[in-house]
Every structure is written in structure tokens, then in C-alpha cells.
Design a protein around this motif. Sequence first.
Motif, short mmCIF file in Angstrom:
data_model
loop_
_atom_site.label_atom_id
_atom_site.label_comp_id
_atom_site.label_asym_id
_atom_site.label_seq_id
_atom_site.Cartn_x
_atom_site.Cartn_y
_atom_site.Cartn_z
N GLY A 1 0.80 -1.22 0.00
CA GLY A 1 0.00 0.00 0.00
C GLY A 1 0.83 1.26 0.00
N GLU A 2 2.11 1.13 0.35
CA GLU A 2 3.01 2.28 0.32
C GLU A 2 4.11 2.11 -0.73
N ASP A 3 4.71 0.91 -0.71
CA ASP A 3 5.81 0.64 -1.64
C ASP A 3 5.38 -0.26 -2.81
N TYR A 4 4.39 -1.08 -2.59
CA TYR A 4 3.93 -2.00 -3.63
C TYR A 4 2.48 -2.38 -3.31
N LEU A 5 1.81 -3.00 -4.28
CA LEU A 5 0.45 -3.48 -4.06
C LEU A 5 0.49 -4.98 -3.76
N ALA A 6 -0.12 -5.36 -2.66
CA ALA A 6 -0.15 -6.78 -2.30
C ALA A 6 -0.92 -7.57 -3.36
N VAL A 7 -0.39 -8.71 -3.73
CA VAL A 7 -1.06 -9.57 -4.70
C VAL A 7 -1.05 -11.00 -4.18
N SER A 8 -2.01 -11.77 -4.63
CA SER A 8 -2.07 -13.21 -4.35
C SER A 8 -2.86 -13.85 -5.47
N GLY A 9 -2.70 -15.14 -5.62
CA GLY A 9 -3.41 -15.84 -6.68
C GLY A 9 -2.85 -17.22 -6.86
N SER A 10 -3.09 -17.79 -8.04
CA SER A 10 -2.58 -19.12 -8.34
C SER A 10 -2.09 -19.17 -9.78
N LEU A 11 -1.15 -20.04 -10.01
CA LEU A 11 -0.60 -20.28 -11.34
C LEU A 11 -0.94 -21.70 -11.75
N ALA A 12 -1.32 -21.89 -13.00
CA ALA A 12 -1.61 -23.23 -13.52
C ALA A 12 -0.57 -23.59 -14.57
N PHE A 13 0.10 -24.70 -14.35
CA PHE A 13 1.06 -25.23 -15.31
C PHE A 13 0.38 -26.40 -16.03
N TYR A 14 -0.10 -26.13 -17.23
CA TYR A 14 -0.72 -27.19 -18.01
C TYR A 14 0.37 -28.09 -18.58
N ALA A 15 -0.05 -29.17 -19.22
CA ALA A 15 0.91 -30.10 -19.78
C ALA A 15 1.88 -29.38 -20.71
N ASP A 16 3.15 -29.67 -20.53
CA ASP A 16 4.25 -29.11 -21.32
C ASP A 16 4.53 -27.64 -21.04
N VAL A 17 3.83 -27.02 -20.10
CA VAL A 17 4.11 -25.63 -19.72
C VAL A 17 5.16 -25.64 -18.62
N THR A 18 6.26 -24.92 -18.82
CA THR A 18 7.38 -24.96 -17.89
C THR A 18 7.66 -23.61 -17.23
N GLU A 19 6.92 -22.57 -17.59
CA GLU A 19 7.23 -21.24 -17.06
C GLU A 19 5.96 -20.39 -16.96
N GLN A 20 5.82 -19.67 -15.83
CA GLN A 20 4.73 -18.73 -15.64
C GLN A 20 5.27 -17.47 -14.98
N LYS A 21 4.57 -16.36 -15.14
CA LYS A 21 5.02 -15.07 -14.62
C LYS A 21 4.08 -14.57 -13.53
N ILE A 22 4.66 -13.85 -12.56
CA ILE A 22 3.90 -13.12 -11.54
C ILE A 22 4.29 -11.65 -11.67
N GLU A 23 3.31 -10.77 -11.80
CA GLU A 23 3.58 -9.33 -11.88
C GLU A 23 3.10 -8.66 -10.59
N ILE A 24 3.96 -7.84 -10.00
CA ILE A 24 3.63 -7.14 -8.76
C ILE A 24 3.75 -5.64 -9.01
N PRO A 25 2.66 -4.88 -8.91
CA PRO A 25 2.72 -3.42 -9.12
C PRO A 25 3.56 -2.74 -8.04
N LEU A 26 4.44 -1.83 -8.46
CA LEU A 26 5.25 -1.04 -7.53
C LEU A 26 4.71 0.38 -7.49
N MET A 27 4.72 0.98 -6.31
CA MET A 27 4.17 2.33 -6.13
C MET A 27 5.31 3.34 -6.13
#
Length: 429
Positions: free
Chosen positions: A378-404
Motif C-alpha cells: 500500500g506504500e511501496d507496492y500493491l499486495a497480490v495473491s493468486g494461483s498459477l496453472a502449469f498445463y501439460a508441457d508448460v514450464t514457465e509462468q510469470k507473476i507481476e507485482i505493481p510497484l508504487m
Amino acid sequence: MRRKRMLKRVLSFFLAALMLCSVVPASIFAYWSDEEKPATIIGSDGQTIAVTDDWEETFPYGTFAFAQSQTVVEEGGGETVIKLYRLGGTKGKAVAYVTYMPAAAEMEDGVMSYANAAGAGDIVIRVEDPLPIVRYQALGKAPDPEVGSAALAVEPYTGEGALDGDLRVTLDAAADAYQWYLWDGAEWNAVKGATDAEFILSAEEYEAYDLRCVYTDGGVSYCTASVKGTAYVKAEPEALEEMPEDLELNPEISYTAVEMDAEKPYQGYVFNVTFAEDEWVKEIRVSAPDDDVAEPVKGGYFTIIGCDGGSLYDSANTLALLVNDDEKPEDSQLGFAVTEILADKAEGKAVLTVVRTGGTQNVVTVEYATKDGTAAAGEDYLAVSGSLAFYADVTEQKIEIPLMNDGIVSADAVDFTVTLSNVRGDGDA
């Protein structure tokens, strides 16, 4: 009764052939199936459909449907049998056109994924061969209509619910029954439900299609010329060969494999399933050769797309295929590509990469969440949470965190952490 625009194409074809009768003793057909006709089938939506006695009258030349809506093949196991029915009447021969399409999925980036597609190399499809007598039998269909003398007239439609530019097409003579057909540039197709004495369509639809009507008067069917002036020409009677006296009427059932292209493993295929007169069930057999490779569950779809003779029962024309692998899945490991990154708040966001190593054959999900350190949400960044799904043959996923970005230059870095938890699937983080 006003009919709304009914341009939904149905997969029943206007065939240019006259059905000829082929007289063969019914007793020779007894061997074709030892089982009784089904009382129910499973529709494409998984619901049970009752097959009633009136189907013989409703579908005198048969209607094509799968017995079930899905089936499973075990890799390295035996063949799975898919039954294709011709229900109702079975007058004359008939051909069902079936497609098989491997199950592909469009990913978030628009790229197609074939990780769960059962294609060439994954399965073998064998189709029951036609009986030899088929080539000497006429197609099971109503006789072609005679050339009609009635003409079509076009006028603006101004009735209830009319839109600007709507047109009304009618016959210049009364009839007992009507069926309208549309020409889509390749063939004439019966318009489902278009059985009124008039046909309403927009000016745009009139430009895109041609239209004609098959009408019944005194028990005889006639066909008009098209609304755009194309004459109807009745086809010549179907030419049939004379059946040889020594024709094998009780052959061994045989199957032919669908040729699948290993260089284009995920393309679709079209094949024919041909029924002789009085024959009401044929088989499609599917097997999955063992390849000693751990793979995800794969699948595809069989669809009856049309027929010559008979009709298509479009509530039971699709069957889903699942292929189970017989190798033990490899374990998966999930984690961050790096354990620490340095980001400038002026960049507006921090991007973290989560990688999957080990087995990639099954779906794995993981939850993530931020946690304050010396940086405060809330001051330096926005808190985030969630889930990532790795489907068959998927080896990489990204998480983006907003910075203030507060616009203040600071020599002291502040920090926060992102944690992964609750891995679900066949692997462990």
C-alpha cells in the motif's frame, strides 16, 4: 405464420439420385448384429435419449448417432469399440461422414497447445468395412422431386417484426406441404424448420444465398426453380450394377485403418462409415500403442458431420475420446527462477518467473502471495495473491507485482517476499 430468418445450416443433403429397390431376402441380414437395437442412446450433452418405436416412421431411411458421448482408451491396452448407429428405418444403403479432431487448446498468448491432443502416433483408428452387397444397393432416400411448374415471387416484407429491407418469398400456387432449401455456393441444404408457405429473409441474406422450395401437392413432391433463376434438373436414376450370384453375403467383418500423417500429427481426418440396407450398427475401433513415454491424458473428438442417405441426429453426433497413459508420471518441482531480484519503483512493476522442472505431463497448480518485509504493501507496492496453472508441457509462468512510485529518490532499498504454497497436482514444489 411468419418465420424468422432460419439460415442455420443443417447437415442433411439434397441428393441428386433416385432410389431404386434392391430385393434381397431379409434373412441374409440376420448375422449383421446379434444385439437388439438400443432403447436409449447418450446425447452429446451426456443426457439419455429414448429411442422410441415412432423413429421408424420419423426416420424411414435412418438417422445417425453415436451410442455414447465419450469413451476411454488405455495406452498399451486393447481396442475400444465406438458404436455408430443407424436408428429408425434402414431402407437402402447409407453413408455417414465422420471427422476425428485432436483436442487442441488456445493458450492465453493465443498460441495453440497440442500437449493434450491425441494425434498421429498416439492412437490408431480402424473403421468397419462396408459389406460387399453395398455396391449393388440404392441409396436410402426419398425419391427426388419432379420438376415443378410453380414459380417463386419476391416482395418487400412489411408484416409483424419486419426490419428495413426484409423480403418475403412465396410460391404462386397453393400446396399441401413446403420445405425451403438454401444454396450456400456449394450445395443445396434444407433449412431446418422452414416448412411454411413463405420464407422471410433480409436483403443481405438474399444477396448471399439462393433459395428454392420443394412443395408437395396431391402426394407428389415438386421442386421450383431458384429465386435467382437457376432451373431445377431432376437427376438421372442411380445406375446400379447387377449383383453376381456368387456374391459373399456373410463375409468376415473386417476393418481398415485411417491413414494418419506423422508429419502433421494434429491435423483432422474425415472418413466414411457405410451401412448396407437393413444394417443398423457399425464399429469404429480405437487403440493407443504403448510408447514407453510418460505423457498427459490426451484426447480428441469424433463428429458425424453429414450423410448420404438417412439423416443426422445432431443431438448425438459428437463423441469425446480420452487416452490414458500407462507410464508412471514423473515428479514435478516448482520454484522461482532466481531467489532475489532488484527492481526500481519507477519501473512500475516487478516481474517474477516461476519455473517447472521434472515431469511436465500433467496439470500442476501453485498459489502465491506477497508478504511485507521492510517494504509495506500500500506504500511501496500493491499486495497480490493468486494461483498459477502449469498445463501439460508448460514450464514457465510469470507473476507481476505493481510497484508504487512516490517520486522520492532513496539510497536505502526496501524489500518484501513472495511465497509459493499449496501445490496441487502430480508434483511437489
